[in-house]
Design an enzyme around this catalytic site. Structure first.
Site, short mmCIF file in Angstrom:
data_model
loop_
_atom_site.label_atom_id
_atom_site.label_comp_id
_atom_site.label_asym_id
_atom_site.label_seq_id
_atom_site.Cartn_x
_atom_site.Cartn_y
_atom_site.Cartn_z
N HIS A 1 -1.44 4.53 5.90
CA HIS A 1 -1.77 5.89 6.30
C HIS A 1 -1.17 6.83 5.25
CE1 HIS A 1 -2.58 9.40 8.70
NE2 HIS A 1 -1.29 9.73 8.69
N GLY B 1 1.10 15.26 9.86
CA GLY B 1 1.35 16.69 9.93
C GLY B 1 2.36 17.21 8.93
N GLY C 1 1.96 17.45 5.75
CA GLY C 1 1.29 18.23 4.72
C GLY C 1 0.71 17.42 3.57
N LYS C 2 0.43 16.15 3.81
CA LYS C 2 -0.12 15.29 2.74
C LYS C 2 -1.50 15.78 2.29
CE LYS C 2 0.12 11.54 5.20
NZ LYS C 2 0.72 12.12 6.43
N SER C 3 -2.38 16.00 3.24
CA SER C 3 -3.74 16.42 2.90
C SER C 3 -3.76 17.80 2.25
CB SER C 3 -4.63 16.40 4.14
OG SER C 3 -4.78 15.09 4.65
N ASP D 1 -6.19 10.05 4.14
CA ASP D 1 -5.88 9.54 5.47
C ASP D 1 -5.66 8.02 5.50
OD1 ASP D 1 -5.28 9.92 8.19
OD2 ASP D 1 -7.30 9.30 8.75
N GLU E 1 -9.53 15.76 6.10
CA GLU E 1 -9.29 16.51 7.32
C GLU E 1 -8.20 17.56 7.06
OE1 GLU E 1 -7.38 16.05 11.80
OE2 GLU E 1 -7.65 14.28 10.53
N ARG F 1 19.68 14.67 -6.64
CA ARG F 1 19.54 15.91 -7.40
C ARG F 1 19.53 15.66 -8.91
NH1 ARG F 1 23.50 20.48 -5.10
NH2 ARG F 1 22.14 21.69 -6.50
#
Length: 329
Positions: free
Chosen positions: A147, A165, A167-169, A186, A212, A253
């Site tokens: 996924h 949710g 924020g990948k897409s 997806d 999507e 860092r």
């Protein structure tokens, strides 16, 4: 091994064109089309036809070229069908005749009786073998479904992972807007080729380039941004995991350590990028892609920075900058 069984009928139904086409058709033994092909290799049954069956690789696809066909015709002319009948006593998945060679009627009858599919191709034996082994390399290769989102950034295949949710897409959409390409959204199917190369693609070519976007719905990237904004498949060369920013977690860092993720037995460079308002993820991923390309060319920014700091300390300039040029008691 592939996720599902690969039958002779599946081989026959492959939609291949150009230099990949096998040009196969079934000329006998149709009841054997449901047999499963278990081995990703080919066998030439010349020795078997002479009666030598020691170490006979019967579980492989059997390929009959001009040499085997000439001997098969000789057996037929002599009325010696016992050797042919013995051949069909093994659990053979199928037999392929190259160069449009036509087997004798008795051979087809024995194949029908043994439920072994007889296929024919107009290709020469060597060319057919090369193409079939290429097909097997794709079919039998280890694969895994993930996924995530797969994008190409500056020629580098980047697999974006993270919780739903995160924020990948949306990140991938911004990368496409900036001139990069989408491979799959997806659902990404990754397969291991040659034991050391990971190739990612969408599980379905018809929907792979749809995305999507919450609040908008499903969009077609190739229609919105043009065919140049999408790609069918791409090597996975970097894995980026997006996760919600955790104030209690210590994030890297400096980047002096090279982290990797094991995927299908292949070590892939791995980055963990925290997400919070105000962070421009597409720019960060672009920088990560360019930095990874520099590493591939032998330059490591973090290590170079570390060496420069050490040199600066050795010159004494660091002590002067810290303590000052005059004593302040």
């Amino acid at each position: 091994m592939q996720d599902k069984s690969f039958t002779v009928l599946d081989l026959l139904d492959l939609d291949l064109t150009g230099h990949d086409a096998l040009n196969l058709r079934c000329i006998g033994g149709r009841t054997g089309l449901s047999k499963t092909i278990l081995e990703s290799d080919i066998n030439r049954p010349g020795l078997a036809l002479t009666g030598f069956y020691e170490n006979f690789a019967s579980e492989r696809v059997q390929l009959i070229g001009r040499g085997e066909f000439a001997y098969l015709r000789k057996l037929h002319e002599e009325g010696n069908t016992e050797r042919i009948r013995h051949l069909f006593s093994f659990n053979i998945p199928c037999i392929v005749f190259s160069q449009s060679l036509q087997p004798p009627l008795e051979f087809l009858e024995l194949a029908e009786e043994a439920k072994v599919a007889i296929l024919q191709t107009d290709l020469e034996s060597t060319e057919f073998s090369v193409r079939l082994l290429r097909v097997f390399d794709s079919v039998f290769t280890p694969r895994k479904t993930l996924h995530g989102v797969l994008v190409e950034v500056y020629g580098l295949g980047i697999l974006l992972l993270g919780a739903s949710g995160v924020g990948k897409s949306e990140t991938a959409l911004e990368l496409v807007e900036r001139g990069h390409r989408l491979v799959a959204d997806d659902i990404v199917e990754v397969r291991c080729v040659h034991g050391n190369t990971l190739i990612g693609a969408g599980p379905n070519a018809l929907i792979s380039h749809h995305m999507e976007v919450r609040g908008i719905g499903i969009i077609n990237i190739s229609q919105l941004y043009g065919i140049g904004a999408v790609q069918e498949e791409k090597e996975v060369q970097l894995i980026v995991k997006l996760e919600e920013w955790d104030n209690n977690k210590v994030y890297d860092r400096l980047g002096t350590e090279n982290h990797t993720e094991d995927l299908l037995g292949v070590k892939v460079p791995f980055l963990e990028i925290p997400v919070k308002p105000g962070r421009n993820l597409p720019i960060i991923i672009e920088a990560a892609a360019m930095n990874e390309r520099l590493k591939a060319m032998g330059y490591n920014s973090a290590k170079d920075f570390n060496q420069n700091v050490l040199k600066w300390i050795e010159t004494g300039e660091a002590q002067t900058a810290f303590y000052g040029t005059e004593d302040t008691y």
